[in-house]
Design a protein around this motif. Structure first.
Motif, PDB file in Angstrom:
ATOM      1  N   VAL A  66       0.837  -1.198   0.000  1.00  0.00           N
ATOM      2  CA  VAL A  66       0.000   0.000   0.000  1.00  0.00           C
ATOM      3  C   VAL A  66       0.875   1.253   0.000  1.00  0.00           C
ATOM      4  O   VAL A  66       1.897   1.309   0.688  1.00  0.00           O
ATOM      5  N   ARG A  67       0.463   2.236  -0.778  1.00  0.00           N
ATOM      6  CA  ARG A  67       1.182   3.516  -0.823  1.00  0.00           C
ATOM      7  C   ARG A  67       0.984   4.284   0.480  1.00  0.00           C
ATOM      8  O   ARG A  67      -0.113   4.290   1.043  1.00  0.00           O
TER       9      ARG A  67
ATOM     10  N   VAL B 178     -14.360  -1.469  -4.827  1.00  0.00           N
ATOM     11  CA  VAL B 178     -13.030  -1.124  -4.336  1.00  0.00           C
ATOM     12  C   VAL B 178     -12.047  -2.250  -4.667  1.00  0.00           C
ATOM     13  O   VAL B 178     -12.414  -3.427  -4.744  1.00  0.00           O
ATOM     14  N   THR B 179     -10.774  -1.890  -4.878  1.00  0.00           N
ATOM     15  CA  THR B 179      -9.699  -2.852  -5.132  1.00  0.00           C
ATOM     16  C   THR B 179      -8.523  -2.516  -4.215  1.00  0.00           C
ATOM     17  O   THR B 179      -8.464  -1.408  -3.652  1.00  0.00           O
ATOM     18  N   PRO B 180      -7.552  -3.408  -4.071  1.00  0.00           N
ATOM     19  CA  PRO B 180      -6.375  -3.096  -3.253  1.00  0.00           C
ATOM     20  C   PRO B 180      -5.651  -1.823  -3.695  1.00  0.00           C
ATOM     21  O   PRO B 180      -5.085  -1.117  -2.856  1.00  0.00           O
ATOM     22  N   ASP B 181      -5.681  -1.521  -4.988  1.00  0.00           N
ATOM     23  CA  ASP B 181      -5.002  -0.321  -5.489  1.00  0.00           C
ATOM     24  C   ASP B 181      -5.611   0.967  -4.945  1.00  0.00           C
ATOM     25  O   ASP B 181      -4.966   2.018  -4.981  1.00  0.00           O
ATOM     26  N   ASP B 182      -6.852   0.909  -4.470  1.00  0.00           N
ATOM     27  CA  ASP B 182      -7.536   2.113  -3.997  1.00  0.00           C
ATOM     28  C   ASP B 182      -7.110   2.535  -2.600  1.00  0.00           C
ATOM     29  O   ASP B 182      -7.387   3.656  -2.178  1.00  0.00           O
ATOM     30  N   PHE B 183      -6.413   1.667  -1.877  1.00  0.00           N
ATOM     31  CA  PHE B 183      -6.102   1.947  -0.475  1.00  0.00           C
ATOM     32  C   PHE B 183      -4.810   2.742  -0.325  1.00  0.00           C
ATOM     33  O   PHE B 183      -3.842   2.550  -1.069  1.00  0.00           O
ATOM     34  N   ILE B 184      -4.829   3.642   0.647  1.00  0.00           N
ATOM     35  CA  ILE B 184      -3.672   4.472   0.997  1.00  0.00           C
ATOM     36  C   ILE B 184      -3.449   4.362   2.499  1.00  0.00           C
ATOM     37  O   ILE B 184      -4.406   4.326   3.282  1.00  0.00           O
ATOM     38  N   ALA B 185      -2.182   4.304   2.897  1.00  0.00           N
ATOM     39  CA  ALA B 185      -1.816   4.295   4.315  1.00  0.00           C
ATOM     40  C   ALA B 185      -1.474   5.724   4.725  1.00  0.00           C
ATOM     41  O   ALA B 185      -0.462   6.269   4.300  1.00  0.00           O
ATOM     42  N   PHE B 186      -2.334   6.344   5.530  1.00  0.00           N
ATOM     43  CA  PHE B 186      -2.135   7.725   5.968  1.00  0.00           C
ATOM     44  C   PHE B 186      -1.394   7.728   7.310  1.00  0.00           C
ATOM     45  O   PHE B 186      -1.924   7.246   8.313  1.00  0.00           O
TER      46      PHE B 186
ATOM     47  N   ILE C  56     -20.123  -2.826   6.007  1.00  0.00           N
ATOM     48  CA  ILE C  56     -19.964  -3.509   4.729  1.00  0.00           C
ATOM     49  C   ILE C  56     -18.486  -3.861   4.615  1.00  0.00           C
ATOM     50  O   ILE C  56     -17.638  -3.007   4.869  1.00  0.00           O
ATOM     51  N   ALA C  57     -18.150  -5.102   4.245  1.00  0.00           N
ATOM     52  CA  ALA C  57     -16.760  -5.548   4.308  1.00  0.00           C
ATOM     53  C   ALA C  57     -16.247  -6.040   2.966  1.00  0.00           C
ATOM     54  O   ALA C  57     -17.020  -6.483   2.097  1.00  0.00           O
ATOM     55  N   VAL C  58     -14.922  -5.952   2.808  1.00  0.00           N
ATOM     56  CA  VAL C  58     -14.223  -6.563   1.684  1.00  0.00           C
ATOM     57  C   VAL C  58     -13.177  -7.518   2.264  1.00  0.00           C
ATOM     58  O   VAL C  58     -12.478  -7.172   3.217  1.00  0.00           O
ATOM     59  N   ASN C  59     -13.085  -8.725   1.692  1.00  0.00           N
ATOM     60  CA  ASN C  59     -12.100  -9.714   2.090  1.00  0.00           C
ATOM     61  C   ASN C  59     -11.066  -9.790   0.966  1.00  0.00           C
ATOM     62  O   ASN C  59     -11.353 -10.298  -0.122  1.00  0.00           O
ATOM     63  N   PHE C  60      -9.862  -9.269   1.220  1.00  0.00           N
ATOM     64  CA  PHE C  60      -8.833  -9.229   0.184  1.00  0.00           C
ATOM     65  C   PHE C  60      -8.382 -10.627  -0.238  1.00  0.00           C
ATOM     66  O   PHE C  60      -7.984 -10.833  -1.384  1.00  0.00           O
ATOM     67  N   LEU C  61      -8.448 -11.583   0.677  1.00  0.00           N
ATOM     68  CA  LEU C  61      -8.010 -12.941   0.361  1.00  0.00           C
ATOM     69  C   LEU C  61      -8.969 -13.626  -0.609  1.00  0.00           C
ATOM     70  O   LEU C  61      -8.560 -14.161  -1.637  1.00  0.00           O
ATOM     71  N   SER C  62     -10.247 -13.622  -0.291  1.00  0.00           N
ATOM     72  CA  SER C  62     -11.205 -14.332  -1.135  1.00  0.00           C
ATOM     73  C   SER C  62     -11.485 -13.591  -2.444  1.00  0.00           C
ATOM     74  O   SER C  62     -11.763 -14.217  -3.467  1.00  0.00           O
ATOM     75  N   GLU C  63     -11.405 -12.249  -2.428  1.00  0.00           N
ATOM     76  CA  GLU C  63     -11.736 -11.484  -3.625  1.00  0.00           C
ATOM     77  C   GLU C  63     -10.539 -11.220  -4.530  1.00  0.00           C
ATOM     78  O   GLU C  63     -10.684 -11.150  -5.754  1.00  0.00           O
ATOM     79  N   PHE C  64      -9.345 -11.075  -3.933  1.00  0.00           N
ATOM     80  CA  PHE C  64      -8.184 -10.677  -4.729  1.00  0.00           C
ATOM     81  C   PHE C  64      -6.964 -11.580  -4.528  1.00  0.00           C
ATOM     82  O   PHE C  64      -5.939 -11.376  -5.163  1.00  0.00           O
ATOM     83  N   GLY C  65      -7.066 -12.559  -3.644  1.00  0.00           N
ATOM     84  CA  GLY C  65      -5.973 -13.491  -3.422  1.00  0.00           C
ATOM     85  C   GLY C  65      -4.738 -12.867  -2.822  1.00  0.00           C
ATOM     86  O   GLY C  65      -3.612 -13.318  -3.079  1.00  0.00           O
ATOM     87  N   CYS C  66      -4.924 -11.822  -1.989  1.00  0.00           N
ATOM     88  CA  CYS C  66      -3.763 -11.122  -1.452  1.00  0.00           C
ATOM     89  C   CYS C  66      -4.003 -10.619  -0.037  1.00  0.00           C
ATOM     90  O   CYS C  66      -5.140 -10.520   0.421  1.00  0.00           O
ATOM     91  N   TYR C  67      -2.901 -10.330   0.627  1.00  0.00           N
ATOM     92  CA  TYR C  67      -2.897  -9.533   1.842  1.00  0.00           C
ATOM     93  C   TYR C  67      -2.449  -8.128   1.456  1.00  0.00           C
ATOM     94  O   TYR C  67      -1.631  -7.950   0.543  1.00  0.00           O
ATOM     95  N   LEU C  68      -2.944  -7.127   2.156  1.00  0.00           N
ATOM     96  CA  LEU C  68      -2.406  -5.781   2.012  1.00  0.00           C
ATOM     97  C   LEU C  68      -1.253  -5.600   2.973  1.00  0.00           C
ATOM     98  O   LEU C  68      -1.363  -5.924   4.161  1.00  0.00           O
ATOM     99  N   GLU C  69      -0.126  -5.128   2.464  1.00  0.00           N
ATOM    100  CA  GLU C  69       1.023  -4.804   3.295  1.00  0.00           C
ATOM    101  C   GLU C  69       0.987  -3.312   3.587  1.00  0.00           C
ATOM    102  O   GLU C  69       1.142  -2.499   2.689  1.00  0.00           O
ATOM    103  N   VAL C  70       0.760  -2.975   4.833  1.00  0.00           N
ATOM    104  CA  VAL C  70       0.586  -1.577   5.249  1.00  0.00           C
ATOM    105  C   VAL C  70       1.883  -1.090   5.900  1.00  0.00           C
ATOM    106  O   VAL C  70       2.315  -1.640   6.924  1.00  0.00           O
TER     107      VAL C  70
END
Length: 220
Positions: free
Chosen positions: A26-27, A156-164, A203-217
């Motif tokens: 994540v950026r 939403v996709t993993p690319d949309d997330f930002i670490a503030f 409302i939730a998103v599961n990165f594993l089941s939907e995108f096969g990934c973990y987000l690295e923050v």
């Protein structure tokens, strides 16, 4: 009770090392009133912060009666983040729930009995949003933290997330509909003053089941 918004079997997490799950980095940006636009806003003082409550949507052609659909009120209580070995735990006293929010090692083999070797980043598997209201996190003792956020929208996709990165000198109001995790502390233990809508729809998103990934923050 240990619960989680995005349903997952914590006893059989996919491994990063084996390639069963990939990592999406994540950026990271510094949180300011400008960079937070569209995600939330700075809260200088917890007592003065007001949670935005959203009126329930109009289901048909008949309008919502004015003054109704937004009467759930606001609840506030501490939100605690505790690192137990390589596992990050959160306890939300306002709604009486506890969560695993991330891991400091490969989630498939992470252990609460082992000290983490790398605390410069954390892996997480889900995010959620509240369509009915915002949420305020204000750190006690000016503890720095990172807020993982993405703008509203169910596609939403993993690319949309930002670490503030927040330096601890202010709190944060996360706007209704904004994707988020409970905020990640930089230190081993952190307590936040928490204020949110009492109804607390998620409302939730599961990165594993939907995108096969973990987000690295990134935390450091």
């Amino acid at each position: 009770m240990l619960s989680n918004f995005a349903e997952i079997d914590f006893s059989a997490l996919p491994s990063i090392a084996s390639g069963a799950a990939r990592v999406h980095r994540v950026r990271r940006v510094v949180a300011t009133p400008e960079t937070l636009h569209g995600y939330g806003h700075v809260v200088p003082a917890f007592d003065a912060g007001a949670v935005e409550i959203v009126t329930w949507p109009q289901p048909g052609w008949r309008p919502v009666v004015p003054g109704t659909g937004n009467e759930g009120g606001v609840v506030e209580d501490p939100f605690e983040m505790v690192r137990r070995g390589e596992v990050q735990h959160a306890v939300n006293h306002a709604v009486g729930r506890s969560y695993i929010t991330g891991w400091f090692a490969d989630p498939a083999t992470a252990s609460e009995a082992r000290a983490p070797q790398d605390i410069s980043r954390i892996y997480t598997h889900e995010a959620n949003y509240h369509p009915d209201g915002g949420q305020i996190f204000c750190p006690r003792d000016t503890a720095a933290f990172v807020a993982l956020l993405a703008k509203p929208g169910d596609d939403v996709t993993p690319d949309d997330f930002i670490a503030f990165y927040c330096d601890g000198s202010f709190g944060l109001h996360i706007d209704p509909g904004v994707w988020h995790q409970p905020v990640f502390p930089i230190g081993e233990v952190a307590a936040f003053d928490n204020k949110q809508g009492r109804v607390h729809c998620c409302i939730a998103v599961n990165f594993l089941s939907e995108f096969g990934c973990y987000l690295e923050v990134p935390l450091a």
